[in-house]
Design a protein around this motif. Structure first.
Motif, PDB file in Angstrom:
ATOM      1  N   PHE A  85       0.825  -1.206   0.000  1.00 56.75           N
ATOM      2  CA  PHE A  85       0.000   0.000   0.000  1.00 56.75           C
ATOM      3  C   PHE A  85       0.860   1.257   0.000  1.00 56.75           C
ATOM      4  CE2 PHE A  85      -3.817  -2.442   1.293  1.00 56.75           C
ATOM      5  CZ  PHE A  85      -4.716  -1.867   0.410  1.00 56.75           C
ATOM      6  N   LEU A  88       1.766   2.603  -3.349  1.00 55.19           N
ATOM      7  CA  LEU A  88       0.743   3.251  -4.164  1.00 55.19           C
ATOM      8  C   LEU A  88       0.725   4.765  -3.968  1.00 55.19           C
ATOM      9  CD1 LEU A  88      -2.207   0.727  -3.687  1.00 55.19           C
ATOM     10  CD2 LEU A  88      -0.633   0.920  -5.620  1.00 55.19           C
ATOM     11  N   THR A 199      -7.430   1.354  -8.136  1.00 56.16           N
ATOM     12  CA  THR A 199      -8.337   0.492  -7.379  1.00 56.16           C
ATOM     13  C   THR A 199      -7.939  -0.974  -7.510  1.00 56.16           C
ATOM     14  OG1 THR A 199     -10.120   2.072  -7.788  1.00 56.16           O
ATOM     15  CG2 THR A 199     -10.745  -0.124  -7.028  1.00 56.16           C
ATOM     16  N   SER A 202      -4.885  -1.702  -5.475  1.00 54.17           N
ATOM     17  CA  SER A 202      -5.202  -1.817  -4.044  1.00 54.17           C
ATOM     18  C   SER A 202      -5.670  -3.230  -3.715  1.00 54.17           C
ATOM     19  CB  SER A 202      -6.275  -0.799  -3.656  1.00 54.17           C
ATOM     20  OG  SER A 202      -5.842   0.518  -3.909  1.00 54.17           O
TER      21      SER A 202
END
Length: 226
Positions: A85, A88, A199, A202
């Protein structure tokens, strides 16, 4: 200017110091306060996820697993998912997209499982090389195949995680480089595509962390459950 497509994942640090890997410790700023602050939604979410993972890993390990062994795999999952994460966010180094990190996680665990199995359960490890109901003529080939499959396990674990992280980030980077020369209509399309890819990445960050932890748990259960 980039020398190759993958140089974007290892940007140069200032002052001639390799500070990129310091991003691994950024998660400590988020995790540690949850242990002493008043319980909030984030801490409740992590606690709930930890309990679910504990139950599932305990089921996969079986009754013969050592007490507290699920803590290793839960910690592994949290480490990988947070680093995925972190990658990102803009200008944060994606450590999990490098083989040097993923292999560092997979190889010691695999080596520990193999040493424990061959030292404590030698007969079982030899028997595991030949599946049941194998014809006598095929036994030497099955031993060779099973040995190769065991040896390449840390490689497949590390390469799977690295490749999935690199693929999504590389696609987003290539699309992002086209925004400077794109027209308004194409720019809107690229932005929508980038949102969808973000998205998807993720979800991939969670799925790949879960797959890595589950496969490691299964490799451990093969050694301890017999």
């Amino acid at each position: 200017m980039m020398t190759n497509l993958f140089s974007v994942f290892d940007p140069a640090a200032s002052l001639s110091l390799s500070l990129n890997w310091a991003s691994l410790f950024l998660m400590m700023l988020l995790v540690i306060p949850m242990f002493w602050l008043i319980p909030n939604k984030s801490s409740i979410l992590i606690e709930t996820a930890t309990k679910k993972l504990h139950q599932e890993f305990k089921t996969l390990l079986g009754e013969s697993a050592f007490q507290g062994s699920t803590l290793v795999f839960i910690s592994l999952f949290i480490l990988i998912v947070i680093n995925n994460f972190m990658g990102l966010f803009p200008y944060i180094f994606t450590a999990s997209s490098h083989l040097s990190m993923t292999l560092t996680l997979a190889l010691p665990l695999w080596m520990t499982f193999m040493l424990f199995g061959w030292i404590k359960n030698t007969n079982y490890m030899f028997a595991h090389l030949v599946p049941q109901s194998t014809p006598g003529a095929l036994m030497p080939f099955m031993v060779l195949i099973e040995s190769i499959s065991n040896v390449i396990r840390p490689i497949t674990l590390s390469v799977r995680l690295m490749a999935n992280m690199v693929a999504g980030h590389l696609l987003m980077t290539l699309l992002g480089n086209q925004t400077a020369i794109a027209s308004n209509i194409i720019l809107i399309t690229l932005l929508m595509t980038q949102i969808l890819l973000l998205t998807l990445e993720s979800a991939v960050a969670i799925i790949q962390s879960y797959v890595f932890a589950v496969l490691t748990t299964l490799y451990s259960s093969e050694i301890t459950s017999h």
